[in-house]
Design a protein around this motif. Structure first.
Motif, mmCIF file in Angstrom:
data_model
loop_
_atom_site.group_PDB
_atom_site.id
_atom_site.type_symbol
_atom_site.label_atom_id
_atom_site.label_comp_id
_atom_site.label_asym_id
_atom_site.label_seq_id
_atom_site.Cartn_x
_atom_site.Cartn_y
_atom_site.Cartn_z
ATOM 1 N N TRP A 1 0.859 -1.193 0.000
ATOM 2 C CA TRP A 1 0.000 0.000 0.000
ATOM 3 C C TRP A 1 0.893 1.240 0.000
ATOM 4 O O TRP A 1 1.924 1.276 0.676
ATOM 5 N N CYS A 2 0.452 2.256 -0.741
ATOM 6 C CA CYS A 2 1.272 3.447 -0.994
ATOM 7 C C CYS A 2 1.354 4.424 0.183
ATOM 8 O O CYS A 2 2.101 5.392 0.136
ATOM 9 N N CYS B 1 -5.983 7.066 -0.930
ATOM 10 C CA CYS B 1 -6.038 5.699 -1.455
ATOM 11 C C CYS B 1 -6.643 4.759 -0.406
ATOM 12 O O CYS B 1 -7.483 3.913 -0.710
ATOM 13 N N CYS C 1 1.349 -0.432 -4.998
ATOM 14 C CA CYS C 1 0.132 -0.369 -4.189
ATOM 15 C C CYS C 1 -0.970 -1.239 -4.805
ATOM 16 O O CYS C 1 -1.225 -1.174 -6.008
ATOM 17 N N CYS D 1 -3.817 1.551 -6.123
ATOM 18 C CA CYS D 1 -3.525 2.578 -7.136
ATOM 19 C C CYS D 1 -2.302 2.256 -7.990
ATOM 20 O O CYS D 1 -2.057 2.923 -8.995
HETATM 21 ZN ZN LIG Z 1 -2.350 3.470 -3.279
#
Ligand SMILES: [Zn+2]
Length: 321
Positions: free
Chosen positions: A272-273, A278, A304, A307
């Motif tokens: 995950w970013c 997000c 991610c 996204c």
């Molecule tokens: Zn993300």
């Protein structure tokens, strides 16, 4: 009424405060694992999930049978946020006056809710032996004097070995009723004492967690009960660990992520970013939030799951209560 335990500390340095934060979450994890027989993940909360006043929140997250996550306890690194607002200072060794670094951590009766959910079955509670108020219940079969005396003798013998024991002499309840009653209450071991057992000098222990029956001679009862309580404690933790592992899925496609969260749920580990926007979108589409990123896990560069942007870590996701 809501009972809880919490700690608040103030330190001279951030390093010292962080050591305290980790000490507290490790202590809580130990209580969950060694007493509650509940496995879980220990990790750092995302910015949007952490306690608002904290610089960093560490959590212990366990998984309930319905596949939902329970934030079981937390430990906060408060930085100097509160010290600056409330002007909490100390004089350091070099005589200069500085703001303190604070921590706070808590463990509440939520743990009992978690225990009931995690270990209960269709017959009621299952209490891990180390937490059970009664570890053994003795049920007399028939009210004749020899049975009553034998029950008392066994009870005294077990109690003198440090075992928490209760004898159910209640009138007006059938044997079946008593068996169901103590199953419902989750007492780890049940011992029925009747004339047949006295004549044979052998007794049957019934384990609450597996329904397994173990025949034990009178002379080795205390030893057998002590050993079985320890085995059951270990068995229940193993069961919890296996459930956690089985229901944690590493996922790199968002379609798969959605499918799991719409079905059996459980924990998902995914890159995950760390962008809160997000994170909010993931929640909107799957009802899952980041639960934590594991405390002892190294960086693992990836993309991610939602996204596709660069990510530094894998995070644990789940639907919480
Ligand atoms: Zn993300």
């Amino acid at each position: 009424e809501f009972l809880w335990q919490e700690g608040h500390t103030a330190h001279a340095t951030h390093e010292e405060a962080w050591e305290m934060v980790v000490w507290a979450i490790n202590a809580y994890e130990e209580v969950y694992r060694d007493y509650f027989a509940m496995a879980g993940y220990k990790g750092i909360k995302s910015d949007s999930e952490r306690f608002a006043g904290a610089g960093c929140t560490v959590t212990f997250e366990s998984l309930m049978p319905d596949g939902k996550a329970l934030q079981s306890c937390t430990s906060h690194d408060l930085g100097q946020n509160f010290a600056k607002v409330f002007d909490i200072k100390f004089q350091d060794k070099d005589s200069s006056v500085k703001y303190v670094w604070q921590t706070s951590w808590g463990f509440s009766t939520r743990s009992i809710g978690g225990l009931v959910l995690a270990h209960g079955d269709d017959n009621g509670l299952r209490l891990p032996p180390r937490l059970a108020p009664y570890q053994v219940v003795i049920i007399p079969v028939g009210a004749i004097e020899s049975v009553v005396n034998e029950c008392k003798a066994i009870s005294e013998m077990l109690a003198s070995s440090g075992i928490r024991v209760h004898t159910d002499f209640a009138d007006g309840e059938t044997l079946g009723f008593k068996i169901n009653k103590w199953e419902l209450k989750g007492v780890p071991l049940r011992l029925e004492v009747g004339e047949r057992e006295i004549i044979n000098k052998a007794f049957t222990l019934t384990c609450r967690d597996t329904s397994q029956k173990i025949s034990v001679p009178f002379t080795s009862l205390a030893k057998a009960v002590t050993a079985e309580l320890a085995d059951m404690q270990a068995r229940m933790l193993k069961e919890s660990e296996a459930f956690l592992v089985k229901n944690t899925r590493v996922v790199d496609s968002f379609n798969k992520f959605k499918e799991i969260m719409a079905g059996s749920r459980g924990f998902i580990k995914a890159s995950w970013c760390e962008n809160p926007v997000c994170e909010a979108k993931i929640k909107e589409e799957t009802k899952a939030t980041t639960r934590c990123r594991l405390l002892d896990e190294d960086e693992k560069a990836g993309k991610c799951v939602h996204c596709g942007k660069e990510s530094r870590y894998q995070w644990v996701f789940g639907q919480s209560y």
